[in-house]
Design a protein around this motif. Structure first.
Motif, PDB file in Angstrom:
ATOM      1  N   LYS A 223       0.853  -1.126  -0.013  1.00  0.00           N
ATOM      2  CA  LYS A 223      -0.017   0.084  -0.127  1.00  0.00           C
ATOM      3  C   LYS A 223       0.817   1.428  -0.025  1.00  0.00           C
ATOM      4  CE  LYS A 223      -3.653  -2.559   2.313  1.00  0.00           C
ATOM      5  NZ  LYS A 223      -4.429  -2.765   3.506  1.00  0.00           N
ATOM      6  N   CYS A 224       2.020   1.259  -0.285  1.00  0.00           N
ATOM      7  CA  CYS A 224       2.908   2.377  -0.453  1.00  0.00           C
ATOM      8  C   CYS A 224       3.634   2.276  -1.592  1.00  0.00           C
ATOM      9  CB  CYS A 224       4.007   2.295   0.701  1.00  0.00           C
ATOM     10  SG  CYS A 224       5.057   3.797   0.655  1.00  0.00           S
ATOM     11  N   ASP A 225       3.136   3.276  -2.606  1.00  0.00           N
ATOM     12  CA  ASP A 225       3.897   3.327  -3.912  1.00  0.00           C
ATOM     13  C   ASP A 225       5.064   3.977  -4.159  1.00  0.00           C
ATOM     14  OD1 ASP A 225       3.038   3.303  -7.098  1.00  0.00           O
ATOM     15  OD2 ASP A 225       3.811   5.230  -6.426  1.00  0.00           O
ATOM     16  N   ALA A 226       5.810   3.205  -4.642  1.00  0.00           N
ATOM     17  CA  ALA A 226       7.462   3.497  -4.483  1.00  0.00           C
ATOM     18  C   ALA A 226       7.409   5.397  -5.091  1.00  0.00           C
ATOM     19  CB  ALA A 226       8.384   2.833  -5.346  1.00  0.00           C
ATOM     20  N   LYS A 227       6.729   5.354  -6.181  1.00  0.00           N
ATOM     21  CA  LYS A 227       6.945   6.705  -6.743  1.00  0.00           C
ATOM     22  C   LYS A 227       6.308   7.987  -5.691  1.00  0.00           C
ATOM     23  CE  LYS A 227       5.833   9.295 -11.053  1.00  0.00           C
ATOM     24  NZ  LYS A 227       5.879  10.597 -10.407  1.00  0.00           N
ATOM     25  N   VAL A 228       5.156   7.474  -5.311  1.00  0.00           N
ATOM     26  CA  VAL A 228       4.428   8.635  -4.268  1.00  0.00           C
ATOM     27  C   VAL A 228       5.289   8.669  -3.101  1.00  0.00           C
ATOM     28  CG1 VAL A 228       2.592   8.884  -2.532  1.00  0.00           C
ATOM     29  CG2 VAL A 228       2.167   7.771  -4.815  1.00  0.00           C
ATOM     30  N   TYR A 229       5.940   7.803  -2.560  1.00  0.00           N
ATOM     31  CA  TYR A 229       7.066   7.710  -1.536  1.00  0.00           C
ATOM     32  C   TYR A 229       8.069   8.980  -1.774  1.00  0.00           C
ATOM     33  CZ  TYR A 229      10.879   6.925   1.682  1.00  0.00           C
ATOM     34  OH  TYR A 229      11.877   7.142   2.683  1.00  0.00           O
ATOM     35  N   LYS A 385      16.191  -4.510  -0.784  1.00  0.00           N
ATOM     36  CA  LYS A 385      15.318  -4.472  -2.118  1.00  0.00           C
ATOM     37  C   LYS A 385      14.228  -3.385  -1.847  1.00  0.00           C
ATOM     38  CE  LYS A 385      15.926  -9.278  -3.329  1.00  0.00           C
ATOM     39  NZ  LYS A 385      15.351 -10.703  -2.685  1.00  0.00           N
ATOM     40  N   ILE A 386      13.901  -3.079  -0.763  1.00  0.00           N
ATOM     41  CA  ILE A 386      12.956  -2.134  -0.448  1.00  0.00           C
ATOM     42  C   ILE A 386      13.543  -0.778  -1.021  1.00  0.00           C
ATOM     43  CG2 ILE A 386      11.815  -0.559   1.281  1.00  0.00           C
ATOM     44  CD1 ILE A 386      10.811  -3.298   2.557  1.00  0.00           C
ATOM     45  N   VAL A 387      14.960  -0.597  -0.361  1.00  0.00           N
ATOM     46  CA  VAL A 387      15.606   0.711  -0.732  1.00  0.00           C
ATOM     47  C   VAL A 387      15.777   0.847  -2.298  1.00  0.00           C
ATOM     48  CG1 VAL A 387      17.710   2.099  -0.301  1.00  0.00           C
ATOM     49  CG2 VAL A 387      16.671   0.639   1.735  1.00  0.00           C
ATOM     50  N   ALA A 388      16.141  -0.356  -3.111  1.00  0.00           N
ATOM     51  CA  ALA A 388      16.190  -0.279  -4.409  1.00  0.00           C
ATOM     52  C   ALA A 388      14.928   0.127  -5.216  1.00  0.00           C
ATOM     53  CB  ALA A 388      16.582  -1.687  -4.980  1.00  0.00           C
ATOM     54  N   THR A 389      13.860  -0.252  -4.651  1.00  0.00           N
ATOM     55  CA  THR A 389      12.680   0.039  -5.136  1.00  0.00           C
ATOM     56  C   THR A 389      12.023   1.416  -4.946  1.00  0.00           C
ATOM     57  OG1 THR A 389      11.936  -2.126  -5.043  1.00  0.00           O
ATOM     58  CG2 THR A 389      10.324  -0.955  -5.521  1.00  0.00           C
ATOM     59  N   TYR A 390      12.337   1.769  -3.547  1.00  0.00           N
ATOM     60  CA  TYR A 390      11.786   3.106  -3.193  1.00  0.00           C
ATOM     61  C   TYR A 390      12.665   4.256  -3.237  1.00  0.00           C
ATOM     62  CZ  TYR A 390       7.728   0.742  -1.223  1.00  0.00           C
ATOM     63  OH  TYR A 390       6.598  -0.049  -1.405  1.00  0.00           O
ATOM     64  N   ILE A 391      13.983   3.940  -3.589  1.00  0.00           N
ATOM     65  CA  ILE A 391      14.784   5.113  -3.860  1.00  0.00           C
ATOM     66  C   ILE A 391      15.685   5.052  -5.087  1.00  0.00           C
ATOM     67  CG2 ILE A 391      16.917   6.533  -2.650  1.00  0.00           C
ATOM     68  CD1 ILE A 391      15.810   5.781   0.154  1.00  0.00           C
ATOM     69  N   ILE A 392      16.507   3.850  -5.147  1.00  0.00           N
ATOM     70  CA  ILE A 392      17.196   3.845  -6.230  1.00  0.00           C
ATOM     71  C   ILE A 392      16.437   4.012  -7.663  1.00  0.00           C
ATOM     72  CG2 ILE A 392      19.095   2.520  -7.324  1.00  0.00           C
ATOM     73  CD1 ILE A 392      19.930   3.781  -4.309  1.00  0.00           C
ATOM     74  N   GLY A 409      19.596  10.142   5.678  1.00  0.00           N
ATOM     75  CA  GLY A 409      20.366  10.434   6.719  1.00  0.00           C
ATOM     76  C   GLY A 409      21.740  10.855   6.240  1.00  0.00           C
ATOM     77  N   GLY A 410      22.100  11.162   5.179  1.00  0.00           N
ATOM     78  CA  GLY A 410      23.212  11.534   4.456  1.00  0.00           C
ATOM     79  C   GLY A 410      24.350  10.316   4.070  1.00  0.00           C
ATOM     80  N   SER A 411      24.011   9.078   4.041  1.00  0.00           N
ATOM     81  CA  SER A 411      24.794   8.132   3.863  1.00  0.00           C
ATOM     82  C   SER A 411      24.975   7.537   2.314  1.00  0.00           C
ATOM     83  CB  SER A 411      24.460   6.758   4.737  1.00  0.00           C
ATOM     84  OG  SER A 411      23.319   6.620   4.510  1.00  0.00           O
ATOM     85  N   SER A 412      25.904   7.200   1.891  1.00  0.00           N
ATOM     86  CA  SER A 412      25.979   6.690   0.332  1.00  0.00           C
ATOM     87  C   SER A 412      25.161   5.284   0.512  1.00  0.00           C
ATOM     88  CB  SER A 412      27.272   6.625  -0.153  1.00  0.00           C
ATOM     89  OG  SER A 412      27.226   6.379  -1.358  1.00  0.00           O
ATOM     90  N   ILE A 413      23.790   5.137   0.046  1.00  0.00           N
ATOM     91  CA  ILE A 413      22.970   4.215   0.486  1.00  0.00           C
ATOM     92  C   ILE A 413      23.258   2.571   0.192  1.00  0.00           C
ATOM     93  CG2 ILE A 413      20.675   3.244   0.496  1.00  0.00           C
ATOM     94  CD1 ILE A 413      19.996   5.882  -0.426  1.00  0.00           C
ATOM     95  N   MET A 414      23.546   2.483  -0.850  1.00  0.00           N
ATOM     96  CA  MET A 414      23.741   0.598  -1.217  1.00  0.00           C
ATOM     97  C   MET A 414      25.059   0.190  -0.544  1.00  0.00           C
ATOM     98  SD  MET A 414      21.276  -0.866  -2.251  1.00  0.00           S
ATOM     99  CE  MET A 414      19.652  -0.562  -2.721  1.00  0.00           C
ATOM    100  N   PRO A 415      26.176   0.878  -0.737  1.00  0.00           N
ATOM    101  CA  PRO A 415      27.292   0.204  -0.269  1.00  0.00           C
ATOM    102  C   PRO A 415      27.379  -0.039   1.196  1.00  0.00           C
ATOM    103  CG  PRO A 415      28.151   2.011  -1.944  1.00  0.00           C
ATOM    104  CD  PRO A 415      26.410   1.900  -1.718  1.00  0.00           C
ATOM    105  N   PHE A 416      26.629   1.171   1.727  1.00  0.00           N
ATOM    106  CA  PHE A 416      26.479   1.108   3.175  1.00  0.00           C
ATOM    107  C   PHE A 416      25.793  -0.001   3.569  1.00  0.00           C
ATOM    108  CE2 PHE A 416      23.617   2.786   6.361  1.00  0.00           C
ATOM    109  CZ  PHE A 416      24.070   2.585   7.470  1.00  0.00           C
ATOM    110  N   LEU A 417      24.547  -0.128   2.949  1.00  0.00           N
ATOM    111  CA  LEU A 417      23.515  -1.159   3.460  1.00  0.00           C
ATOM    112  C   LEU A 417      24.101  -2.443   3.150  1.00  0.00           C
ATOM    113  CD1 LEU A 417      20.118   0.340   2.198  1.00  0.00           C
ATOM    114  CD2 LEU A 417      21.079   0.226   4.694  1.00  0.00           C
TER     115      LEU A 417
END
Ligand code: HEM
Length: 436
Positions: A223-229, A385-392, A409-417
């Motif tokens: 129920k949370c659309d990635a584009k809306v988010y 996977k969520i971060v990939a869909t909702y941000i990347i 939060g200012g981090s470089s997301i994927m390498p960090f996660l």
């Protein structure tokens, strides 16, 4: 590592840190639905935020609010409600004209009480995981369960279901923190008593609870659309630390003429996941991609005359100045004081990792411990996977040439996660390390 019999260590009691064995870090009583006069003007304003934003009059309307000091807010419940409301009001004030047109000064009527309430709770005057998740829910049936079939969000920026669902999925995960934290502290007591059977049992309970958290996090997609988010929700979480569109931080009028620099909100500020990390002994080391000890406050210059797309590009391309360690320890400052203190106490508690590898551990204890580690790794895989869909993905549609994107939060997301996930797996105890 050998677990020494001499290393009996104190196990923190959940109650001492405002933690509930049923609800974890969520408040023991359901959040207040409103504040008493005169503070109820913040309730009224927060309720109308979606309309103000739609009509383009948010700053004008919010400027009309009186300057109220927080002096008469005395209970935790009142302070938490006020903190959540003021986070919504202040972040609307900053971001209502778009993520590239923030204001640079918060008016005193919003800034002063926000600072006062934050000081009382021991957290930062910025929108945090506590503002939008921990203190921002109600049960539809007051006697019903604290799960997704019975939860509603108290406030949103946009009034859309996607935004509410984003908060509520996270609330439902936090609600599982009660039994998870109880399993952790029980297992630690059992380590002190050299009782491998209880350690095994409680580690299996922890693994089951983490599996349930994973089942819930993947429901984000429902129920949370990635584009809306990405377009309509996430921009409101932005902070003023390392943020290229606010290189000079934020002035809190009536508080100080010197600007403040605070990072934006993220579920990375959850005390729950950090507690599980600490309990399992997951170590986070600096990433290779950025200098250790780099100034978290540093932000790239944004020069006059840049077009919005240029600014966005800077936002996306700026190399991270964070390290995992810096991130993990810095987000603790954004948690309520008691929860931060709990994490510190947990770090001094008995080592489950050390125990299961010691001669006192059993094959069952080791198995239960490994199950919990794998469950946490799996949670992180689903989160990635969520971060990939909702941000990347949405970010790449806007700027396809860019390779990396920065988190709230200012981090470089994927390498960090990914690093945090591999560090989780590294904790697995193998048969090679088994003693007898
Ligand atoms: C649409 C949903 C979500 C998105 C887009 C998202 C995004 C992110 C991003 C970008 C980060 C990197 C650090 C930062 O920027 O602050 C992060 C970290 C983190 N997030 Fe999420 N997140 C989501 C949902 C959740 C939920 C529901 C939880 C559950 C508590 C969660 C827990 C965490 C944790 C604990 C971290 C720190 C890294 C780690 O320990 O693995 N996130 N998230």
């Amino acid at each position: 590592m050998t677990y020494s019999l001499l290393t009996k260590r104190p196990v923190p009691s959940l109650r001492d840190y405002d933690i509930n064995s049923k609800r974890g870090f969520l408040p023991e009583h359901d959040p207040l639905l409103s504040l008493q006069h005169p503070y109820n003007c913040w309730d009224d304003a927060a309720r109308q935020l979606p309309d103000y934003i739609l009509a383009g009059c948010a700053r004008r309307q919010l400027n009309k609010l009186p300057l109220l000091h927080a002096t008469n807010l005395t209970t935790d419940a009142e302070l938490q409600r006020a903190y959540s409301l003021l986070s919504f009001l202040n972040h609307t004030y900053v971001w209502c004209e778009g993520e590239l047109n923030p204001c640079h000064v918060l008016p005193a009527n919003l800034a002063v009480p926000w600072m006062e309430v934050s000081k009382s709770l021991g957290c930062k005057p910025i929108l945090t995981h506590s503002s939008v998740v921990m203190y921002n829910w109600r049960r539809l049936d007051a006697e019903g369960p604290l799960d997704l079939t019975n939860l509603a969000a108290l406030n949103t920026f946009n009034g859309c279901m996607d935004e509410a669902w984003f908060y509520l999925v996270t609330v439902a995960i936090e609600a599982l923190g009660g039994p998870a934290l109880e399993a952790i502290t029980d297992a630690m007591q059992a380590v002190n008593n050299l009782n491998a059977m209880i350690v095994a049992e409680r580690m299996n309970t922890l693994a089951d609870r983490i599996d349930q958290m994973t089942e819930i996090i993947v429901r984000m997609f429902e129920k949370c659309d990635a584009k809306v988010y990405y377009d309509d929700v996430r921009p409101y979480f932005g902070g003023w630390r390392g943020n290229p569109v606010l290189p000079n931080g934020m002035v809190y009028e009536g508080v100080s003429e010197t600007p403040f620099y605070f990072a934006g909100g993220s579920a990375g500020q959850s005390s729950l996941i950090q507690s599980i990390d600490i309990a399992l002994g997951v170590h986070h080391s600096p990433t290779n991609q950025c200098p250790m000890g780099a100034d978290f406050l540093e932000s790239p210059p944004v020069t006059d005359g840049e077009s919005p797309s240029d600014v966005k590009q800077i936002l996306a391309e700026t190399p991270s100045v964070d390290s995992v360690c810096t991130y993990i320890s810095t987000v603790r400052e954004y948690m309520p004081r008691k929860h931060r203190e709990f994490l510190e106490a947990l770090m001094e508690a008995p080592s489950l990792h050390g125990f299961v590898q010691s001669p006192h551990g059993s094959a069952d204890a080791k198995h239960g411990y490994n199950r919990a580690v794998l469950a946490l790794e799996n949670f992180r895989t689903k989160h990635i996977k969520i971060v990939a869909t909702y941000i990347i993905t949405p970010a790449s549609k806007r700027a396809p040439s860019l390779a990396s994107y920065r988190g709230t939060g200012g981090s470089s997301i994927m390498p960090f996660l990914k690093q945090v996930r591999s560090e989780t797996r590294e904790q697995l105890v193998t048969s090679n390390t088994e003693h007898s």
